[in-house]
Every structure is written in C-alpha cells, then in structure tokens.
Scaffold this motif. Structure first.
Motif, mmCIF file in Angstrom:
data_model
loop_
_atom_site.group_PDB
_atom_site.id
_atom_site.type_symbol
_atom_site.label_atom_id
_atom_site.label_comp_id
_atom_site.label_asym_id
_atom_site.label_seq_id
_atom_site.Cartn_x
_atom_site.Cartn_y
_atom_site.Cartn_z
ATOM 1 N N GLU B 220 -49.494 27.804 22.771
ATOM 2 C CA GLU B 220 -48.717 26.666 22.305
ATOM 3 C C GLU B 220 -48.214 27.007 20.911
ATOM 4 O O GLU B 220 -48.971 27.540 20.090
ATOM 5 C CB GLU B 220 -49.597 25.415 22.272
ATOM 6 N N PHE B 222 -45.775 25.856 17.382
ATOM 7 C CA PHE B 222 -45.262 24.741 16.583
ATOM 8 C C PHE B 222 -44.301 25.343 15.563
ATOM 9 O O PHE B 222 -44.689 26.256 14.828
ATOM 10 C CB PHE B 222 -46.422 24.043 15.858
ATOM 11 N N TYR B 223 -43.074 24.859 15.528
ATOM 12 C CA TYR B 223 -42.137 25.485 14.590
ATOM 13 C C TYR B 223 -41.042 24.529 14.146
ATOM 14 O O TYR B 223 -40.782 23.492 14.746
ATOM 15 C CB TYR B 223 -41.543 26.756 15.197
ATOM 16 N N THR B 259 -48.830 29.530 15.873
ATOM 17 C CA THR B 259 -49.421 29.275 17.183
ATOM 18 C C THR B 259 -50.553 28.270 17.003
ATOM 19 O O THR B 259 -50.943 27.961 15.869
ATOM 20 C CB THR B 259 -50.001 30.564 17.802
ATOM 21 N N ASP B 260 -51.099 27.810 18.120
ATOM 22 C CA ASP B 260 -52.164 26.815 18.039
ATOM 23 C C ASP B 260 -53.375 27.338 17.260
ATOM 24 O O ASP B 260 -54.112 26.571 16.648
ATOM 25 C CB ASP B 260 -52.579 26.324 19.435
ATOM 26 N N HIS B 263 -52.309 26.729 13.590
ATOM 27 C CA HIS B 263 -51.516 25.522 13.357
ATOM 28 C C HIS B 263 -52.147 24.634 12.284
ATOM 29 O O HIS B 263 -53.358 24.432 12.265
ATOM 30 C CB HIS B 263 -51.391 24.755 14.680
ATOM 31 N N ALA B 265 -51.597 20.872 11.043
ATOM 32 C CA ALA B 265 -50.881 19.636 11.387
ATOM 33 C C ALA B 265 -50.247 18.979 10.161
ATOM 34 O O ALA B 265 -49.162 18.403 10.229
ATOM 35 C CB ALA B 265 -51.842 18.656 12.074
ATOM 36 N N PHE B 268 -47.099 20.852 9.239
ATOM 37 C CA PHE B 268 -46.107 20.610 10.286
ATOM 38 C C PHE B 268 -45.452 19.248 10.096
ATOM 39 O O PHE B 268 -44.239 19.084 10.267
ATOM 40 C CB PHE B 268 -46.795 20.701 11.658
ATOM 41 N N GLN B 276 -38.948 19.236 14.120
ATOM 42 C CA GLN B 276 -40.280 19.626 14.620
ATOM 43 C C GLN B 276 -40.204 19.991 16.099
ATOM 44 O O GLN B 276 -39.698 19.212 16.903
ATOM 45 C CB GLN B 276 -41.273 18.478 14.441
ATOM 46 N N ARG B 277 -40.685 21.157 16.411
ATOM 47 C CA ARG B 277 -40.684 21.578 17.812
ATOM 48 C C ARG B 277 -42.084 21.997 18.243
ATOM 49 O O ARG B 277 -42.776 22.724 17.503
ATOM 50 C CB ARG B 277 -39.769 22.793 18.018
ATOM 51 N N VAL B 278 -42.477 21.561 19.430
ATOM 52 C CA VAL B 278 -43.712 22.029 20.053
ATOM 53 C C VAL B 278 -43.306 22.664 21.370
ATOM 54 O O VAL B 278 -42.610 22.030 22.166
ATOM 55 C CB VAL B 278 -44.692 20.865 20.305
ATOM 56 N N ARG B 280 -43.888 26.515 24.084
ATOM 57 C CA ARG B 280 -44.809 27.578 24.472
ATOM 58 C C ARG B 280 -44.167 28.936 24.212
ATOM 59 O O ARG B 280 -42.944 29.069 24.198
ATOM 60 C CB ARG B 280 -45.211 27.446 25.942
#
Lengths: 446, 446
Positions: B220, B222-223, B259-260, B263, B265, B268, B276-278, B280
């Motif tokens: 997963e 996050f970017y 990556t997770d 990450h 939070a 982010f 904000q994008r989540v 894979r």
C-alpha cells in the motif's frame, strides 16, 4: 574505458595454486577470482570476454535458425526420475532439498526440462522442425575441480535441443549444428576439430566432440595432419539445405580424428606416417543425436499427419562458454601474457600515454579515445600516472591485440605508434591513420 | 522472425492457477512455463523481453560509470558467517551441502562476496570511487511463491555495490544510483516513484524503494499526487557532479511518497486533501547506503593517504530484472492482452498477412520484412495459414506496439494498414511509409 576508472586488479606474482597457463594468466590479468573450489567470480575484464563469446554463440545460433530461450538453474528431481537419470547420475549432480522438503537439483544439463516444455506445448508434426537453446549456468560437483574455469563446478554452457519428426530430419539438425559450431569457433579465432566421441550419460550413437589442440588438453587426440588444413572460412551456407550441411559434415569428418576414448589404432596406422599426429586437445563442444531416448521415456510425441502419435527424434548440442575463455588462452598466449583474437578481445585496442600530464600527449590520447569510440570501438586508455614499462607490461599481460602508443617525441613528428600484440611489430603513423586501421581490422572481423 | 519458424505457444484458455493479470498474460502469451513452484522457464518471447530489460539496465549503468562483472550463483557459507548473516538470514536462504560436505548457499544477494573481492584487491583510496555490479540469478526460498515471476524463488536481479572513502562520497554514489534508476525505468516505459523505505536484512539508514503504481501491487502506498507529474525526461546529467545528482534526488523526493512500512499519517495529513493519494504499488528496485556495516565486519579497509587504514563506505542497489517483466505488464495491458512499451517490446512490430498464399500479399509481406530487417528492426511476421481474426487476436495478446496489416484489397490501392496497439487506431499508407514511420518511432526510442 579509462583505466583510472576501471577495476583491473592485475597481479605481479604468479599464483601458486594455478597449474596451467590459462588459469595463471586469468588470475594475473585480473579476469577471475575464485569464490570457492571450482566456482569463480568473473571480474570486469573476464566478464567482457565471456559476454563476447556469448554474443558470437547467439549470433551463429540465430544464423542457423535456432531459437533462444532460458531455462532455470534449479530443477525438480521428479523430471529426472521420469527419465531415470536422477538415480543414474551419480555424485556429480548437486542435489538440493528446499524448505518444503522437495528434492531439487542444480541442472548439469537440460534434456528432461526441454522435453517437458516440448510435450506440454507441441502436438503436431506441423510445428517441426524446432531447435531451442539457452545459455545458462550449470553445476557439476566435480570431485577435484581444477584448471580454473576449464574444469570448474559452476560453469556457463550453451545447450541446444532439436526436435524432429524423423531420424533423417534429426540428422540434418545434427549436421546443421556441426556447421554452425565450425563457424562459431572460427569467429573466436579457434580451430576446433570435430572428433568422433563417446556419448557418455547423454546417450545416443552419433556424437562428435570439438577439440582445440593445446599442450595442456585433458584428452589425448590422434589425427590426420590434413584435417588442420580445413577451414570453414567465409563461405555462404543455406542451413535449410540438407545437401549443403551434409557436405560440410563429410568434408570435416573425412580425415581420421579421434580422442583416446574412441581411438582405433588400426585405422590410425593406415594414415601415411608423415601425417599421423598424436597430441593433446581441449574439448569445447559436443553434438549428439540420441533419437527417441527422452521422448519415449517422457511421452514427447506428435501426430505425424497420418493419424499416429510418434515420439520425436532429438539431439542435444553444447558449447562450453566459460571453458572457452580458458581454451582460447591456452591456444593463444606467449610468455608476456594473453593474445586475444580480435573476435573475443575485451577491448579493441589499448592506448598508452607515455607521459601522462603532458598537455599535448593527454590531448592526443583524448582525441584518439573520442575518435575510436565515435566509430563504435571500445578502447582501453591507460591514463594512469605510471612508467611506460609498467603500462606496456599490463597491456601485454591482458592481451589486447592492438596498442596505440602516444608520446611527446612522436607527436612532434605528428605520429603515434601502432603495435600488434601478436607479432610485436610496430609502425609509426598519424593518429587518424591508426584509428582508420583499427576500424578496418574490426569491420573485417565483424 | 517468421512465426511459422518460431516457438510461440499461446494458450486459448486462461490458466486457473494465475491470480494476477501479468501472470495470466505471460502464460497465455507463451512467455513462461512454470518448472517448479516459483521457478520458471523463459520461453522465447519472454526471454526477449528479459534481455531487453537487461540491455537497458546495462546501458544506464555504463552511462553512470558503473562497471559490470559477474559473481556466481552459489556461495560459500563461510563468507556469510563472517558478516553474521548465515545464521540471521532465516529459511528463505537456500542452504546446500556439496559432495565434500561443505556448506554452500544459493546467493540471495551479494554483499559478502563483493566485499571479499574488494578487500582482496583494493588497498588504497586512490582506487576509489568504485561501483561494481552484476545481473545474476538469485534464489529466495519463499514459503508461498506466487504471482508468477513477480514473486518467484529463482529470480534475476541487477545488484550493484559502491565503495567510497567517505560517507559524503557514498551518498553521492547513492544519488547517482537514484538518477540512473529514474532513467532506467523511464526507458522501459515505466514511472517508478522513489519512496522512503525500510532497510530490512541489508541494513543501513538511507534507503529508497522504487514503486510502480498498479492495482495488484503488494504494497500500500501513500503519496502526494504532484509526484506523478515529475519526469526525468531526456535531460543531460553529469554523473560526476555532486550538485546535479543531489538536485535530482531532492526534486524526486520533495513530495511525500511512502509505503505502508514507513508511512507517517501526520505528515500525510498535511498534504492538501485533493492531492492525497492512497494506492498500491509494485517494488521494482531499491537503493541502500549502509556505511561500514560489511566493510568493518569483513575487514575491507583502504589507506586514506594519511597513514590510516579506514573501512570503506558502501551501499547496494538493486533492480528486479525478471520481476520487471511482470510489473510492466501490470502497468500496461488491456482486456485483449499485453501492450509493450517500445523500449522493451520483444519485436518492433508485427506483420499480418490477411491472405497467406496470395502471391501479391506474400510478396508485399516479404518486402516489408526485408525493408524492416535491413533497417536493423526486428519484425514478427505472422505467415501462418490462419484466419485474420486469429492472427489479430495473437498480435493483440502478445502486445507488439505496432502492427502492419497487409491484404489484397489494400494492395490494389497501394496501401497497407498501420495500427497502434495502444490506441487501436489504424492508418492506411504505402508500405514504404509504414516502414519509415516504424523506423522513426524506434530511433526516437533508442
């Protein structure tokens, strides 16, 4: 490549563990380093030669219409149980158990695996003829690995497999391989003589080994001197032509040439005495026709167009890619070091700057380097701040076939020196002419 | 290549064992065949893509001044005992015992071996900086191999190792790798985003993973959406310039992307919400700076020019070569099959003869084939006696980016059809123009 940025760890001393000249020279020239018994790392210079040999093999295989692919190094024992070779192979097979307790092995050859691929995907004579090959690392757990890469445990081999409907078709594939191997070795600057051989654990009746004559060869060979006069040369050949391939086979097997394993003293005695030769040779390849041995055992059949399922006729054909690096050195060296044939040399030429730091000499070397690389050539420029003697010794040791020597004295007269590693002869000429000459030499060799 | 002489065993059915689209498509397109769990044979089409990826990696490594070599697949356990990793590594390491009862292993990575080579041959800061790399098969005995080549046990990896005198130099090497990796992935038609990562069993503080966005990715991610707008493009870079490489690193790591595993939070949440994008992602590479971890443990020191022996600063840098074949397909396919980016396509274009056996159509196809190959292009000519629908379906499945369709009706008007696999758009034009267009496309991509 500028030597100051390269990794070329040449050794001054001759390593004591090396018994034969190729092993000594490969260690001294910084081509290989032993990782464990019979297992080597290929340092940058050695890797370049290995890649050049691969390139020639791929090129000649493509010309013959054979198709490249890649099988993995590790194989399942189950496949080898189907052919019966899992138990038959002996302790040279490296047996492995994975974390799920499955029996695996590091492939010493790939007849079983390729037969499995074939039977999974091919069912009709219409898809024949077919020859698949790969160049992949193999492992044979030799009791006494020695002679460097010549008898290593982990070694790189090209192995190809033909699938044909009939014995006649398969024998054509055999002949096609013989022709393409002759071309392959000649492009590497080698004369490899096809000799009738024993089939060993691969099985089959028809088999020839290719041997390079060298004093350190592991096999004793017996041959008619006339065979060494045969050259394949640059003749054109249609690999689809049964007649043309057959004619080449007949020509190159028309003179007596055998290893001790198949030697026939009576036949040998019939050769005129002045042509009888007993020497030593290095095996660099082997071709086999073994018929339906694997296809029957493993059920690799095709429909023959008349309602029958028939097992395919097969052969396998190998070239010892990593071993060839050693074999070429055994066949081509002198007391100063290696002498690479143009076809496999790691760099096309060396550039030796006699006075590093001298503005004119540096500029002339830079210009030579740029001109050569612009022509697609790959020179090694010794730009280190070292004595001329040390630079020459390194160039001689690593064996680049051509060297351009640049110094202030020559540059005053507008010339550099072009030296042949093989003959030792030097000639003075303007730098542009040296570039032209080297470019011509390699276009003729392309 | 003429398809009638090739080995392209496409499957009509979707294999039930394949859970993700790249695995399904690689099986259906005849690119791979499973040999055992997590171990694959690369059939001819798959092998070509693998080689293309290798070629791009070698090309970009050369540009960055990194030096190719080759280490063996099997390693001695003793080396790994020196670093302490033999016991630490766990059951993913495939442990092997040879016939002399020596403990060996199938290398999952090569830090120990390259450090051993370095310490044997390099003793002075004058020989630094140095970056050596190889592309070699590795083995990790995954408990549950799956997703085809994406998570195989035997896999092909490029791994490179830098040796530097100081931490600052080693961080430049790190940045140089980041730059060259950005170029490498873009040449393959991929956008791979560097994300701050965990170092895992390699060790070290500084590490980035490169992730390709794909629904089937195992991580997963996050970017900040802005990061996907960054392109390296065709800008020139001096790999020796500390400033230039540092600037690229800063640019490409200036937006949040993790990556997770790493990450944060809170960080982010500070990104504007619409960016904000989540999603894979698939990991296709990783770079590490780990300082003196291995050089201290294994005694890889150099003299620093001031009379001291100091351990070298190192890093290691990997690209998942075989995994990339799957990753590219995950990122580039549709419901008909694969869509190869021009940089890695196994053939430059397909030629489909709508009426095999028609003298004019056959002649036009032969002429196209000759013109394309004369320009150094590699077309796949479907010369089988099959319906047009089947030929189109095969071409769509195997994903060549361009198709030239030749039929009697078009030829009456002097035209053939050029079709883009990506857009599906077709254009009629004279055969010579189609050849020109394809040639231009690939020179722009060279």
């Amino acid at each position: 490549m500028r030597l100051s940025r390269y990794f070329l760890p040449v050794l001054k001393e001759t390593p004591s563990e090396a018994q034969i000249v190729s092993h000594r020279l490969m260690l001294r020239a910084g081509m290989i380093k032993q990782a464990s018994a019979g297992i080597y790392s290929w340092l940058p210079l050695g890797f370049k030669v290995l890649r050049n040999i691969e390139r020639i093999v791929h090129g000649e295989q493509a010309r013959a219409g054979h198709i490249p692919m890649l099988m993995p190094t590790l194989q399942s024992a189950d496949l080898w149980r189907e052919s019966g070779r899992y138990d038959a192979y002996g302790p040279e097979m490296l047996r492995i158990r994975d974390r799920q307790d499955r029996d695996m092995l590091y492939g010493p050859t790939n007849e079983e695996m390729i037969t499995d691929i074939f039977r999974s995907h091919v069912g009709s004579y219409k898809d024949l003829p077919l020859t698949l090959y790969h160049i992949q690392w193999k492992f044979r757990d030799e009791m006494r690995p020695r002679f460097g890469v010549m008898r290593g445990r982990e070694f790189l081999m090209k192995d190809g497999y033909n699938f044909d409907l009939t014995k006649a078709d398969a024998l054509h594939a055999y002949n096609r391989h013989l022709v393409s191997y002759l071309r392959t070795y000649e492009r590497m600057g080698l004369q490899a003589i096809p000799m009738r051989a024993d089939s060993g654990p691969i099985g089959g009746d028809d088999t020839h080994e290719f041997l390079v004559l060298a004093e350190t060869g592991e096999s004793e060979v017996f041959y008619d001197a006339e065979i060494t006069e045969l050259k394949f040369g640059d003749r054109e050949i249609d690999y689809d032509s049964v007649e043309q391939c057959q004619a080449v086979l007949e020509e190159f097997t028309s003179r007596y040439a055998r290893t001790d394993e198949t030697h026939d003293a009576e036949m040998f005695a019939k050769i005129p005495e002045d042509r009888q030769r007993v020497a030593r040779g290095i095996e660099v390849g082997q071709i086999f026709y073994f018929g339906t041995k694997y296809s029957e055992a493993m059920g690799a059949t095709v429909s023959d167009g008349e309602g029958n399922k028939v097992p395919v006729h097969m052969g396998s054909h190998g070239i010892g890619v990593s071993r060839l690096v050693g074999a070429i050195i055994e066949a081509s060296h002198d007391d100063k070091g290696i002498i690479w044939p143009e076809g496999v040399t790691p760099f096309h030429c060396g550039i030796v700057n006699l006075k590093q730091g001298d503005a004119e000499a540096d500029a002339a070397c830079d210009a030579l380097y740029s001109s050569l690389t612009a022509l697609g050539l790959d020179p090694l420029y010794d730009d280190r701040n070292e004595r001329a003697g040390g630079k020459f010794a390194t160039m001689d040791l690593i064996g680049l076939p051509w060297r351009i020597t640049v110094g202030p004295r020559g540059l005053k007269n507008g010339v550099v020196e072009l030296t042949s590693r093989r003959t030792g002869e030097s000639e003075e000429m303007p730098p542009e002419e040296a570039v032209q000459r080297i470019s011509q030499i390699y276009s003729a060799n392309a």
